[in-house]
Design an enzyme around this catalytic site. Structure first.
Site, PDB file in Angstrom:
ATOM      1  N   LYS A  12       0.858  -1.192   0.000  1.00 53.98           N
ATOM      2  CA  LYS A  12       0.000   0.000   0.000  1.00 53.98           C
ATOM      3  C   LYS A  12       0.898   1.248   0.000  1.00 53.98           C
ATOM      4  O   LYS A  12       1.982   1.214  -0.581  1.00 53.98           O
ATOM      5  CB  LYS A  12      -0.986  -0.044   1.163  1.00 53.98           C
ATOM      6  CG  LYS A  12      -1.835  -1.327   1.145  1.00 53.98           C
ATOM      7  CD  LYS A  12      -3.016  -1.265   2.042  1.00 53.98           C
ATOM      8  CE  LYS A  12      -3.827  -2.558   1.908  1.00 53.98           C
ATOM      9  NZ  LYS A  12      -5.079  -2.507   2.697  1.00 53.98           N
ATOM     10  N   HIS A  95      -8.370  -3.008  -6.600  1.00 57.83           N
ATOM     11  CA  HIS A  95      -8.359  -3.112  -5.142  1.00 57.83           C
ATOM     12  C   HIS A  95      -9.515  -2.289  -4.571  1.00 57.83           C
ATOM     13  O   HIS A  95      -9.872  -1.253  -5.117  1.00 57.83           O
ATOM     14  CB  HIS A  95      -7.026  -2.617  -4.586  1.00 57.83           C
ATOM     15  CG  HIS A  95      -6.808  -2.956  -3.141  1.00 57.83           C
ATOM     16  ND1 HIS A  95      -7.389  -2.225  -2.122  1.00 57.83           N
ATOM     17  CD2 HIS A  95      -6.104  -3.955  -2.547  1.00 57.83           C
ATOM     18  CE1 HIS A  95      -7.034  -2.759  -0.956  1.00 57.83           C
ATOM     19  NE2 HIS A  95      -6.263  -3.811  -1.184  1.00 57.83           N
ATOM     20  N   GLU A  97      -9.729  -0.299  -2.259  1.00 60.66           N
ATOM     21  CA  GLU A  97      -9.391   1.098  -1.975  1.00 60.66           C
ATOM     22  C   GLU A  97      -9.432   1.934  -3.243  1.00 60.66           C
ATOM     23  O   GLU A  97      -9.820   3.111  -3.214  1.00 60.66           O
ATOM     24  CB  GLU A  97      -8.013   1.162  -1.306  1.00 60.66           C
ATOM     25  CG  GLU A  97      -8.035   0.568   0.102  1.00 60.66           C
ATOM     26  CD  GLU A  97      -6.687   0.129   0.617  1.00 60.66           C
ATOM     27  OE1 GLU A  97      -6.651  -0.421   1.726  1.00 60.66           O
ATOM     28  OE2 GLU A  97      -5.667   0.314  -0.094  1.00 60.66           O
ATOM     29  N   GLU A 166     -11.178 -10.367  -1.678  1.00 61.82           N
ATOM     30  CA  GLU A 166     -10.927  -9.516  -0.524  1.00 61.82           C
ATOM     31  C   GLU A 166     -12.245  -8.999   0.035  1.00 61.82           C
ATOM     32  O   GLU A 166     -12.750  -7.971  -0.439  1.00 61.82           O
ATOM     33  CB  GLU A 166     -10.048  -8.324  -0.918  1.00 61.82           C
ATOM     34  CG  GLU A 166      -8.643  -8.671  -1.310  1.00 61.82           C
ATOM     35  CD  GLU A 166      -7.725  -7.458  -1.207  1.00 61.82           C
ATOM     36  OE1 GLU A 166      -6.693  -7.572  -0.553  1.00 61.82           O
ATOM     37  OE2 GLU A 166      -8.058  -6.406  -1.756  1.00 61.82           O
ATOM     38  N   GLY A 172      -7.631  -4.816   6.630  1.00 59.26           N
ATOM     39  CA  GLY A 172      -7.033  -3.890   7.580  1.00 59.26           C
ATOM     40  C   GLY A 172      -7.828  -3.706   8.855  1.00 59.26           C
ATOM     41  O   GLY A 172      -7.517  -2.830   9.662  1.00 59.26           O
ATOM     42  N   SER A 210      -6.970  -9.556   5.688  1.00 61.54           N
ATOM     43  CA  SER A 210      -6.266  -9.692   6.972  1.00 61.54           C
ATOM     44  C   SER A 210      -5.687 -11.088   7.185  1.00 61.54           C
ATOM     45  O   SER A 210      -5.721 -11.634   8.291  1.00 61.54           O
ATOM     46  CB  SER A 210      -7.189  -9.312   8.141  1.00 61.54           C
ATOM     47  OG  SER A 210      -7.518  -7.940   8.097  1.00 61.54           O
TER      48      SER A 210
END
Length: 252
Positions: A12, A95, A97, A166, A172, A210
């Protein structure tokens, strides 16, 4: 031949020259006998440094994104051709994000995957549902829609991608899908891939919510979990090496 597991670190927006040097040297030294594939996906400014540090090791280099455009007036973007010059083997696309903070759509993610493939880079296509979507019973609908877009655009090349499941609620947060929950979604994705290609069995489907040194072995023992996309734990050499060791053990 048994399909190799893949452990890919996603740094990241972390790292600096000094810390990167220590981390990559420790990982490269500790994974010499790795039976699985290992990669680190690093911020673009560090590609040149990590390319040099990994030289002579089995550690592959990955990028965290790639532009869907070949070249041109796209300030701040990085093309697949540029990534290839640094020996990049993998590029993360889609991703959560990027989807959340940059508004990336399923269609855009599919185009990025196509661009990567066209330049000999393996896209790690991220898909996953939010907590609200899981609680609403929409997990299957969401992940199938996200993967379908990539299948539609990439057609017969779909067997060349890597998929990373994911669950957004587990990234996270310290929360992790149980091995059974993860396997259920991975099996669903494998079935969807099988409908698109006779080579679905060779597609690596990673778990990326995670995964850490403590839970890696139980996750990697599942039939359709072929590795992990590792966030925070990839920034600590002992933790990352422990996950690699778990993948090696499950490989045998």
């Amino acid at each position: 031949m048994t399909k190799k597991k893949l452990i890919a670190g996603n740094w990241k927006m972390n790292g600096n020259l000094e810390a990167n040097d220590a981390l990559v040297r420790a990982v490269a030294a500790g994974m010499k006998e790795a039976a699985c594939d290992v990669a680190v996906c690093v911020p673009a400014p560090f590609l040149a440094q990590v390319q040099m540090l990994r030289h002579g090791s089995k550690l592959d280099l990955g990028a965290q994104d790639v532009s869907q455009h070949a070249s041109g007036a796209y300030t701040g973007e990085t093309s697949a051709a540029m990534l290839r010059e640094f020996g990049v083997r993998y590029a993360i696309v889609g991703h959560s994000e990027r989807r959340q903070y940059h508004g990336e759509t399923d269609a855009l993610v599919a185009e990025k995957a196509r661009t990567a493939l066209a330049h000999g880079i393996t896209p790690i296509v991220c898909i996953g549902e939010t907590l609200a979507e899981r609680e609403a019973g929409k997990t299957e609908e969401v992940v199938k829609r996200q993967l379908a877009a990539v299948i539609h655009v990439n057609g017969h090349c779909i067997s060349e991608i890597v998929v990373a499941y994911e669950p957004v609620w587990a990234i996270g947060t310290g929360r992790t899908a149980t091995p059974e929950q993860a396997q259920q979604v991975h099996a669903l994705l494998r079935k969807q891939l099988a409908a698109a290609t006779e080579h679905a069995g060779r597609v690596q489907i990673l778990y990326g919510g995670s995964m850490n040194a403590a839970n890696a072995a139980s996750l990697l023992a599942q039939a359709d979990i072929d590795g992990g996309l590792i966030g925070g734990a990839s920034l600590k050499a002992p933790d990352f090496l422990q996950i690699i060791a778990a993948a090696n053990a499950s490989q045998r």
